[in-house]
Enzyme design. Structure first.
Site, short mmCIF file in Angstrom:
data_model
loop_
_atom_site.label_atom_id
_atom_site.label_comp_id
_atom_site.label_asym_id
_atom_site.label_seq_id
_atom_site.Cartn_x
_atom_site.Cartn_y
_atom_site.Cartn_z
N ASP A 142 -3.50 -11.54 -1.74
CA ASP A 142 -3.51 -11.00 -0.45
C ASP A 142 -4.16 -10.16 -1.30
O ASP A 142 -4.42 -8.51 -1.00
CB ASP A 142 -1.63 -10.24 0.07
CG ASP A 142 -2.31 -9.45 0.86
OD1 ASP A 142 -3.07 -9.69 1.87
OD2 ASP A 142 -1.31 -8.47 1.26
N LEU A 164 1.08 9.73 3.09
CA LEU A 164 -0.41 9.04 3.32
C LEU A 164 0.01 8.26 3.98
O LEU A 164 -0.83 7.62 4.59
CB LEU A 164 -0.56 8.49 1.58
CG LEU A 164 -0.99 9.74 0.67
CD1 LEU A 164 -0.97 9.06 -0.46
CD2 LEU A 164 -2.08 10.66 0.41
N GLY A 165 0.87 7.34 4.27
CA GLY A 165 0.46 6.21 4.87
C GLY A 165 2.56 5.46 4.90
O GLY A 165 2.83 6.01 4.04
#
Ligand SMILES: *[C@@H]1O[C@H](CO)[C@@H](O)[C@H](O)[C@H]1NC(C)=O
Ligand SMILES: *[C@@H]1O[C@H](CO)[C@@H](O)[C@H](O)[C@H]1NC(C)=O
Ligand SMILES: *[C@@H]1O[C@H](CO)[C@@H](O)[C@H](O)[C@H]1NC(C)=O
Ligand SMILES: *[C@@H]1O[C@H](CO)[C@@H](O)[C@H](O)[C@H]1NC(C)=O
Ligand SMILES: *[C@@H]1O[C@H](CO)[C@@H](O)[C@H](O)[C@H]1NC(C)=O
Ligand SMILES: *[C@@H]1O[C@H](CO)[C@@H](O)[C@H](O)[C@H]1NC(C)=O
Ligand SMILES: *[C@@H]1O[C@H](CO)[C@@H](O)[C@H](O)[C@H]1NC(C)=O
Ligand SMILES: *[C@@H]1O[C@H](CO)[C@@H](O)[C@H](O)[C@H]1NC(C)=O
Length: 826
Positions: A633, A514-515
């Site tokens: 984050d 997916l990445g």
């Protein structure tokens, strides 16, 4: 009226008409007199008013209650029909000739009544200047003879001169119950109640689970509430005898308005009313930090908020299960290193100073003993494990504990002494002391060496990476984890077989990738039962991967909320670590709002839902979960979307547990993402719930505008998105901010509010920003919003020098929807 509300609120906005309809201006109700909806009763000195009200603009429910009369914000202190709201304005309050107040609905059904065992002859009901509604015989004003009083049945508010506690003679138990939500007075999850097992203390529960204990009264204050100090606003006191036990406070000068509540999220809060700014300010809270969580460190454990991790064992004790203890699972507490030997009579005591004493439900006391008598009393009873004086101001009285000691903590000041029973061999053990001294010297040395080594390695790696492109990220190794890498860790999480995961991902095939994040690739997988998963593989080499892995496991495994991504388990093989999540078919928010094609599919109602979901998830992190967590984050790529497009906050790699409820923490290692970081965090490394709020504000404006804050360009000026929004807002053109593709689908008033809330969240000074409780309230109701001040960093486009720390893993350019790290500049 423009006001800023302090959370959590018990503040209700009325339709002005309710107030204007006032007809009655006396404080009493006589026999068979009716108070209909619209009429109100005011106390003689005008302090309190009672009548029917509606707490929410969203529901028609009407309640009968008492509120402050002289305060512009309607603040309800007591509600009669908490569980039985009226759905229209047909309600009538009436006093019958036996002295019972009854609330009737349109059908003349009694939906609430005062409950008293005695009856009155010529009853009158009166709203007193204290806010107490009482029923008495006409000529009898002796408080002991009141037939009934609302102070005996408090809701969430503990009022001045109310006796909060138990009346053993009358069989009354006066305790606080939270509201279900800020606009629903029905009984919520939390109770704060005296417990008279052993020496009395006040226990705060969520449902049946203990959340917080006040500790016993030590003559000056509650042992677990060191911030309860003599002050100029109120006096306080505790009374305990065979007839009753209660705690009470009185205002020094009634011109200062102060109230104490159990909030909807189970926090004990004292507010004072600030006339100048027309808002309630928190004066003090009962719970201060995560050490106040009941029994956090288990039996014989002791919590110290300045230590990391906070839990330790009492002297002479060691963790019952060292493995669990090491991975921050402290529930099982500590055990003695050496067993007691009561029969041989050799036991003694070790003094522990500056502490909150343990839960007293299994305790015994004698007010006339002195400390020596107390010690021998404790020695005489084999199940006695500790003793302390009952009244620390005189050093007199005796309080002894049986069996396990639980819920102790250390205070920097204002703690008290307790003497813990110990086997003879553990007393005055010189060797142990020297050993400890050696450890005290050795540990810092080892740690500094490790840190030094790590730094060298780090610098070396940085050099090796040569001149990397500036990336959108600054990331370095999380602090304080250098020296503590355990080789064997068995997590509490479900452990997946490596083969299962390999099969599910077709042996980590590139097609299912997916990445690629900064810490390794992410794969889609399908388990044998058809369940879709996402597998985040932490690359073996990456030290950072390990720290983030630990962090993520530690935090997210403990969290459960529909707006947080769910961790299903983990898998460890030969030093390689994998985290298994639910698969989020819709990837992340940034793949929608910043994508020219997909943006169109995100209409306003979708975006609005997402904003609300993120707010609730963040509120949960900040307030409602067992831990107080700063995400650090928050950004579009860390918001994943499930099948129904519900937002799920993900990536807890940088998250931190907040130590201290109202304080902030400081880090020398600034980590986060440009464009989302609050000024005080980026420049000074100070993070707090308010730095998350800043990021949330940025996110709001991005969602509304469909543009990224970082990298924003405008023909007319040099400002970033925040500056652009601010400028439009000042010129009252903020509707221009809206993403073109949602023109047509939005509700102007909603968008207006969202933009204003966004600007409030990104204000330069953290103290100006609302917290998430407030944000959720602002999102969910029609409360008037304050005017935002200047945002932080709105001209900022460059990378500031102060935050030069470092960036890492520049190779990981990624579209990874699990968003370990996004490296594209923003
Ligand atoms: C008070 O209300 C009750 C119930 O609605 C009604 O039966 C009664 O007549 C009213 N009494 C007065 C004095 O208005
Ligand atoms: C209020 O509730 C009753 C039943 O509890 C119902 O008969 C009545 O229609 C409701 N009134 C309104 C205005 O909804
Ligand atoms: C009312 O009083 C009865 C008996 O005194 C008691 O059983 C009941 O729980 C009381 N109800 C409330 C709401 O206090
Ligand atoms: C209460 O006092 C008033 C005046 O002092 C008197 O007229 C009335 O009869 C008294 N009522 C009772 C019930 O004693
Ligand atoms: C503790 O001692 C102080 C000072 O003598 C006294 O005022 C207070 O009433 C005592 N408290 C209790 C609970 O005995
Ligand atoms: C209470 O405070 C008000 C306003 O500060 C002041 O005018 C008043 O004298 C005070 N009363 C007492 C009894 O101290
Ligand atoms: C409490 O201590 C006093 C003094 O030692 C003693 O006289 C008394 O009997 C004790 N009371 C109880 C209930 O043990
Ligand atoms: C402790 O032991 C005494 C006898 O030594 C007994 O009376 C008491 O019930 C015990 N207390 C608890 C809490 O177990």
């Amino acid at each position: 009226m423009k006001c800023f509300l302090s959370p959590p609120l018990f503040i209700i906005f009325f339709t002005i008409s309710t107030l204007l309809l006032t007809t009655t201006a006396i404080s009493t109700i006589t026999q068979n007199q009716n108070i209909t909806d619209g009429q109100t009763i005011v106390s003689d000195d005008q302090s309190f008013r009672m009548g029917f009200f509606t707490p929410s603009t969203r529901s028609p429910n009407r309640f009968f209650g008492i509120w402050y009369n002289r305060i512009e914000l309607i603040t309800v202190v007591w509600v009669a029909n908490r569980e039985t709201p009226l759905n229209d304005t047909s309600g009538v309050l009436t006093l019958n000739n036996e002295g019972t107040l009854m609330l009737l609905n349109h059908a003349n059904t009694i939906i609430w009544s005062s409950n008293s065992s005695t009856t009155a002859n010529n009853p009158v009901a009166q709203l007193l200047d204290t806010g107490n509604l009482m029923i008495r015989n006409e000529n009898d004003t002796n408080p002991d003879n009141y037939v009934w009083q609302s102070f005996d049945y408090p809701g969430d508010t503990f009022m001045p001169s109310m006796k909060f506690g138990k009346d053993f003679v009358k069989g009354l138990d006066k305790y606080l119950t939270s509201w279900k939500s800020v606009d629903d007075p029905s009984i919520g999850e939390y109770t704060n109640r005296f417990d008279s097992n052993g020496y009395p203390q006040i226990l705060l529960r969520r449902g049946s689970e203990l959340e917080f204990s006040s500790g016993p009264w030590n003559g000056l204050r509650w042992s677990g509430m060191p911030n309860l100090k003599p002050n100029e606003i109120y006096t306080f006191g505790f009374e305990f005898n065979e007839r009753e036990v209660y705690y009470k406070y009185e205002l020094v000068n009634s011109s200062i308005v102060s109230r104490f509540i159990l909030s909807v999220d189970g926090i004990l809060e004292r507010y004072t009313w600030i006339e100048r700014s027309m808002r309630w300010e928190i004066y003090v809270t009962g719970q201060m930090d995560s050490c106040d969580r009941y029994g956090l460190c288990g039996a014989y454990g002791i919590c110290s908020i300045n230590d990391s991790p906070p839990c330790g064992c009492l002297r002479g004790f060691e963790p019952r299960f060292p493995e669990e203890w090491r991975r921050a699972d402290w529930d099982n507490g500590c055990v003695r290193k050496v067993e007691l030997d009561c029969a041989a009579g050799g036991d003694g005591f070790v003094k522990q100073s500056g502490v909150k004493v343990p839960d007293t439900r299994r305790s015994w006391f004698n007010a006339s003993m002195n400390l020596e008598e107390c010690e021998s009393e404790c020695l005489r009873k084999c199940n006695c494990t500790a003793y302390a004086s009952l009244n620390i101001s005189t050093g007199s009285g005796c309080l002894i504990w049986f069996d396990e000691l639980i819920d102790m903590r250390v205070y920097a000041e204002d703690g008290q002494d307790i003497f813990v029973r110990m086997a003879a061999s553990e007393l005055g053990d010189r060797e142990a002391r020297t050993k400890r001294r050696v450890i005290i010297i050795v540990i810092p040395v080892v740690v500094s060496i490790t840190v030094l080594l790590a730094l060298c390695l780090f610098v070396y790696r940085k050099r090796a990476q040569k001149k990397n492109e500036l990336t959108g990220e600054i990331r370095v190794v999380p602090e304080n984890n250098f020296a503590t890498v355990n080789k064997r860790e068995d997590w509490e999480l479900p452990l997946f077989e490596f083969n299962t995961i390999a099969n599910a991902t077709s042996n980590f095939s590139d097609e299912l990738k997916l990445g690629e994040g900064g810490f390794g690739p992410v794969y889609k997988g399908v388990l044998e039962d058809g369940k879709e998963i996402a597998v985040k593989r932490h690359s073996r080499k990456s030290k950072q991967g390990l720290d983030e892995f630990r962090n993520e496991v530690q935090y997210i495994a403990k969290l459960q909320h529909r707006n947080l991504v769910r961790l299903l388990g983990c898998c460890i093989k030969e030093g390689e670590r994998m985290l298994i999540y639910e698969y989020m078919p819709n990837k992340s928010l940034n793949s929608f709002i910043f994508d020219d094609g997909k943006r169109k599919s995100m209409d306003w109602s979708n975006r609005y839902k997402i904003i609300n979901g993120i707010a609730r998830g963040l509120l949960y992190l900040h307030q409602d979960s067992r831990l107080r967590i700063i995400h650090r984050d928050l950004k579009a790529s860390n918001i994943l979307l499930d099948k129904e497009m519900n937002p799920r906050i993900s990536d807890f790699g940088l998250a931190r547990i907040m130590e201290g409820s109202d304080t902030q923490a400081n880090t020398r290692r600034v980590m986060g993402t440009y464009g989302y970081m609050a000024p005080e965090y980026m420049i000074d490394g100070i993070y707090s719930v308010k730095s998350d709020v800043f990021s949330f504000g940025v996110l709001l404006l991005e969602i509304v505008s469909g543009k990224k804050n970082r990298g924003f360009r405008h023909a007319n000026h040099d400002l970033n998105l925040l500056g652009h929004a601010w400028r439009l807002y000042q010129n009252e053109k903020h509707m221009d901010l809206i993403d073109d593709v949602i023109k047509g689908s939005y509700t102007q008033s909603e968008v207006n509010r969202i933009i204003q809330i966004g600007l409030l969240c990104v204000q330069n000074y953290p103290e100006d920003r609302p917290d998430m409780t407030m944000v959720v309230l602002m999102l969910g109701s029609e409360v008037l919003l304050p005017e935002p001040k200047e945002p932080g960093f709105y001209t900022e486009r460059r990378r500031p020098q102060e935050a030069e720390s470092s960036s890492s893993n520049p190779e990981g350019s990624s579209s990874n929807h699990l968003s370990v790290t996004y490296m594209q500049p923003r």
